[in-house]
Motif scaffolding. Structure first.
Motif, PDB file in Angstrom:
ATOM      1  N   CYS A 159       9.222  68.232  -3.746  1.00  0.00           N
ATOM      2  CA  CYS A 159       9.095  67.331  -2.599  1.00  0.00           C
ATOM      3  C   CYS A 159       7.788  66.551  -2.649  1.00  0.00           C
ATOM      4  O   CYS A 159       7.715  65.427  -2.155  1.00  0.00           O
ATOM      5  CB  CYS A 159       9.243  68.085  -1.288  1.00  0.00           C
ATOM      6  N   VAL A 160       6.752  67.123  -3.254  1.00  0.00           N
ATOM      7  CA  VAL A 160       5.470  66.424  -3.371  1.00  0.00           C
ATOM      8  C   VAL A 160       5.624  65.219  -4.288  1.00  0.00           C
ATOM      9  O   VAL A 160       5.130  64.125  -3.990  1.00  0.00           O
ATOM     10  CB  VAL A 160       4.361  67.379  -3.877  1.00  0.00           C
ATOM     11  N   GLU A 161       6.334  65.399  -5.400  1.00  0.00           N
ATOM     12  CA  GLU A 161       6.570  64.283  -6.324  1.00  0.00           C
ATOM     13  C   GLU A 161       7.460  63.221  -5.693  1.00  0.00           C
ATOM     14  O   GLU A 161       7.236  62.026  -5.867  1.00  0.00           O
ATOM     15  CB  GLU A 161       7.164  64.786  -7.642  1.00  0.00           C
ATOM     16  N   LEU A 162       8.472  63.633  -4.958  1.00  0.00           N
ATOM     17  CA  LEU A 162       9.341  62.684  -4.252  1.00  0.00           C
ATOM     18  C   LEU A 162       8.527  61.872  -3.239  1.00  0.00           C
ATOM     19  O   LEU A 162       8.698  60.664  -3.111  1.00  0.00           O
ATOM     20  CB  LEU A 162      10.472  63.415  -3.529  1.00  0.00           C
ATOM     21  N   THR A 163       7.634  62.557  -2.527  1.00  0.00           N
ATOM     22  CA  THR A 163       6.791  61.901  -1.536  1.00  0.00           C
ATOM     23  C   THR A 163       5.856  60.904  -2.199  1.00  0.00           C
ATOM     24  O   THR A 163       5.685  59.781  -1.722  1.00  0.00           O
ATOM     25  CB  THR A 163       5.987  62.946  -0.740  1.00  0.00           C
ATOM     26  N   ARG A 164       5.254  61.301  -3.295  1.00  0.00           N
ATOM     27  CA  ARG A 164       4.344  60.406  -4.025  1.00  0.00           C
ATOM     28  C   ARG A 164       5.090  59.136  -4.453  1.00  0.00           C
ATOM     29  O   ARG A 164       4.607  58.022  -4.268  1.00  0.00           O
ATOM     30  CB  ARG A 164       3.752  61.120  -5.238  1.00  0.00           C
ATOM     31  N   TRP A 165       6.277  59.319  -5.017  1.00  0.00           N
ATOM     32  CA  TRP A 165       7.079  58.166  -5.449  1.00  0.00           C
ATOM     33  C   TRP A 165       7.404  57.274  -4.248  1.00  0.00           C
ATOM     34  O   TRP A 165       7.267  56.045  -4.318  1.00  0.00           O
ATOM     35  CB  TRP A 165       8.366  58.619  -6.141  1.00  0.00           C
ATOM     36  N   ALA A 166       7.849  57.885  -3.152  1.00  0.00           N
ATOM     37  CA  ALA A 166       8.242  57.109  -1.971  1.00  0.00           C
ATOM     38  C   ALA A 166       7.061  56.319  -1.407  1.00  0.00           C
ATOM     39  O   ALA A 166       7.214  55.150  -1.024  1.00  0.00           O
ATOM     40  CB  ALA A 166       8.833  58.025  -0.904  1.00  0.00           C
ATOM     41  N   LEU A 167       5.880  56.928  -1.356  1.00  0.00           N
ATOM     42  CA  LEU A 167       4.699  56.217  -0.853  1.00  0.00           C
ATOM     43  C   LEU A 167       4.326  55.048  -1.761  1.00  0.00           C
ATOM     44  O   LEU A 167       3.964  53.974  -1.286  1.00  0.00           O
ATOM     45  CB  LEU A 167       3.517  57.174  -0.711  1.00  0.00           C
ATOM     46  N   GLU A 168       4.408  55.251  -3.067  1.00  0.00           N
ATOM     47  CA  GLU A 168       4.106  54.164  -3.999  1.00  0.00           C
ATOM     48  C   GLU A 168       5.097  53.011  -3.823  1.00  0.00           C
ATOM     49  O   GLU A 168       4.703  51.845  -3.790  1.00  0.00           O
ATOM     50  CB  GLU A 168       4.113  54.680  -5.435  1.00  0.00           C
ATOM     51  N   GLU A 169       6.366  53.333  -3.707  1.00  0.00           N
ATOM     52  CA  GLU A 169       7.384  52.300  -3.503  1.00  0.00           C
ATOM     53  C   GLU A 169       7.203  51.597  -2.165  1.00  0.00           C
ATOM     54  O   GLU A 169       7.402  50.391  -2.054  1.00  0.00           O
ATOM     55  CB  GLU A 169       8.789  52.908  -3.583  1.00  0.00           C
ATOM     56  N   LEU A 170       6.837  52.352  -1.149  1.00  0.00           N
ATOM     57  CA  LEU A 170       6.612  51.780   0.174  1.00  0.00           C
ATOM     58  C   LEU A 170       5.477  50.764   0.126  1.00  0.00           C
ATOM     59  O   LEU A 170       5.590  49.666   0.682  1.00  0.00           O
ATOM     60  CB  LEU A 170       6.297  52.885   1.180  1.00  0.00           C
ATOM     61  N   CYS A 171       4.394  51.119  -0.553  1.00  0.00           N
ATOM     62  CA  CYS A 171       3.262  50.193  -0.677  1.00  0.00           C
ATOM     63  C   CYS A 171       3.658  48.948  -1.456  1.00  0.00           C
ATOM     64  O   CYS A 171       3.252  47.834  -1.104  1.00  0.00           O
ATOM     65  CB  CYS A 171       2.084  50.892  -1.351  1.00  0.00           C
ATOM     66  N   GLU A 172       4.447  49.112  -2.484  1.00  0.00           N
ATOM     67  CA  GLU A 172       4.943  47.963  -3.246  1.00  0.00           C
ATOM     68  C   GLU A 172       5.819  47.079  -2.356  1.00  0.00           C
ATOM     69  O   GLU A 172       5.701  45.853  -2.361  1.00  0.00           O
ATOM     70  CB  GLU A 172       5.730  48.446  -4.458  1.00  0.00           C
ATOM     71  N   SER A 173       6.682  47.712  -1.577  1.00  0.00           N
ATOM     72  CA  SER A 173       7.568  46.972  -0.677  1.00  0.00           C
ATOM     73  C   SER A 173       6.782  46.232   0.396  1.00  0.00           C
ATOM     74  O   SER A 173       7.164  45.133   0.810  1.00  0.00           O
ATOM     75  CB  SER A 173       8.567  47.922  -0.008  1.00  0.00           C
ATOM     76  N   TYR A 174       5.685  46.827   0.852  1.00  0.00           N
ATOM     77  CA  TYR A 174       4.829  46.165   1.836  1.00  0.00           C
ATOM     78  C   TYR A 174       4.414  44.797   1.302  1.00  0.00           C
ATOM     79  O   TYR A 174       4.539  43.785   1.997  1.00  0.00           O
ATOM     80  CB  TYR A 174       3.596  47.023   2.141  1.00  0.00           C
ATOM     81  N   GLY A 175       3.912  44.759   0.087  1.00  0.00           N
ATOM     82  CA  GLY A 175       3.475  43.495  -0.504  1.00  0.00           C
ATOM     83  C   GLY A 175       4.607  42.504  -0.651  1.00  0.00           C
ATOM     84  O   GLY A 175       4.453  41.314  -0.359  1.00  0.00           O
ATOM     85  N   VAL A 176       5.766  42.980  -1.099  1.00  0.00           N
ATOM     86  CA  VAL A 176       6.928  42.100  -1.279  1.00  0.00           C
ATOM     87  C   VAL A 176       7.358  41.508   0.058  1.00  0.00           C
ATOM     88  O   VAL A 176       7.598  40.303   0.171  1.00  0.00           O
ATOM     89  CB  VAL A 176       8.096  42.873  -1.938  1.00  0.00           C
ATOM     90  N   LEU A 177       7.461  42.357   1.083  1.00  0.00           N
ATOM     91  CA  LEU A 177       7.885  41.875   2.399  1.00  0.00           C
ATOM     92  C   LEU A 177       6.896  40.872   2.984  1.00  0.00           C
ATOM     93  O   LEU A 177       7.300  39.852   3.557  1.00  0.00           O
ATOM     94  CB  LEU A 177       8.082  43.057   3.354  1.00  0.00           C
ATOM     95  N   ARG A 178       5.612  41.134   2.837  1.00  0.00           N
ATOM     96  CA  ARG A 178       4.596  40.204   3.341  1.00  0.00           C
ATOM     97  C   ARG A 178       4.675  38.852   2.617  1.00  0.00           C
ATOM     98  O   ARG A 178       4.577  37.806   3.246  1.00  0.00           O
ATOM     99  CB  ARG A 178       3.188  40.794   3.211  1.00  0.00           C
ATOM    100  N   ARG A 179       4.832  38.897   1.296  1.00  0.00           N
ATOM    101  CA  ARG A 179       4.937  37.637   0.535  1.00  0.00           C
ATOM    102  C   ARG A 179       6.173  36.841   0.939  1.00  0.00           C
ATOM    103  O   ARG A 179       6.165  35.612   0.872  1.00  0.00           O
ATOM    104  CB  ARG A 179       4.955  37.920  -0.971  1.00  0.00           C
ATOM    105  N   ARG A 180       7.212  37.513   1.377  1.00  0.00           N
ATOM    106  CA  ARG A 180       8.441  36.842   1.819  1.00  0.00           C
ATOM    107  C   ARG A 180       8.363  36.400   3.276  1.00  0.00           C
ATOM    108  O   ARG A 180       9.306  35.821   3.797  1.00  0.00           O
ATOM    109  CB  ARG A 180       9.642  37.762   1.620  1.00  0.00           C
ATOM    110  N   GLY A 181       7.255  36.708   3.940  1.00  0.00           N
ATOM    111  CA  GLY A 181       7.069  36.273   5.320  1.00  0.00           C
ATOM    112  C   GLY A 181       7.735  37.151   6.362  1.00  0.00           C
ATOM    113  O   GLY A 181       7.894  36.740   7.513  1.00  0.00           O
ATOM    114  N   VAL A 182       8.127  38.369   5.992  1.00  0.00           N
ATOM    115  CA  VAL A 182       8.756  39.288   6.946  1.00  0.00           C
ATOM    116  C   VAL A 182       7.673  39.842   7.868  1.00  0.00           C
ATOM    117  O   VAL A 182       6.664  40.358   7.413  1.00  0.00           O
ATOM    118  CB  VAL A 182       9.486  40.438   6.208  1.00  0.00           C
TER     119      VAL A 182
END
Length: 173
Positions: free
Chosen positions: A59-82
């Motif tokens: 679960c620690v590895e799953l959490t690490r992956w999810a947080l990394e993806e979430l941070c990546e998604s943050y940037g993508v969503l902001r660049r798209r103006g969401v």
């Protein structure tokens, strides 16, 4: 899950659900949910794999992956103006109790350019019951930097209204 291949990043998917704010009559946030695409079993929802993964460090590895993806998604969503206030990610108790959890989360946010106030960590209400001092310090550190906390499963037997004053949560589900 058959083998460990199901937890490799190529087999994991992050989905987002909008959080609608009644007062503002608009979507103000997004909750994330990690799903595993198992080659043999198909798509596994969190309720299918988390009870198993939370009994191990998986679960620690799953959490690490999810947080990394979430941070990546943050940037993508902001660049798209969401427009949104925060994105959330589920954090199991085992991850929350790790010695370097707060430091790792804050370092990831800084490295990815995501402000701490844009992160909301979701956990089950029973995760706050009887936290170790180390985990309490991690929660306090993250909250002090602006990270939000959301309690899931409100209304479950261990989630009484009276207990809400004792738990460091900004919102409940």
């Amino acid at each position: 899950m058959g083998d460990s291949a199901g937890t490799e990043p190529r087999h994991m998917l992050l989905y987002f659900q909008p959080v609608y704010h009644m007062e503002y009559q608009a979507v103000r946030a997004y909750r994330s949910e990690t799903r595993i695409q198992d080659p043999e079993l198909g798509v596994l929802l969190p309720e299918q794999y988390m009870p198993i993964s939370e009994r191990s460090n998986q679960c620690v590895e799953l959490t690490r992956w999810a947080l990394e993806e979430l941070c990546e998604s943050y940037g993508v969503l902001r660049r798209r103006g969401v427009e949104f206030e925060w994105l959330s990610c589920y954090i199991p108790r085992r991850a929350l109790e790790r010695e370097d959890f707060a430091r790792e989360v804050l370092a990831l946010l800084e490295a990815r350019g995501m402000p701490p106030g844009a992160l909301c960590l979701e956990t089950a209400g029973d995760a706050f019951a009887g936290l170790t001092q180390q985990a309490e310090a991690a929660v306090a550190s993250l909250r002090g930097q602006g990270v939000r906390f959301l309690l899931r499963d409100f209304g479950a037997p261990y989630m009484s209204v009276g207990a809400l004053d004792e738990w460091p949560a900004d919102a409940v589900l």
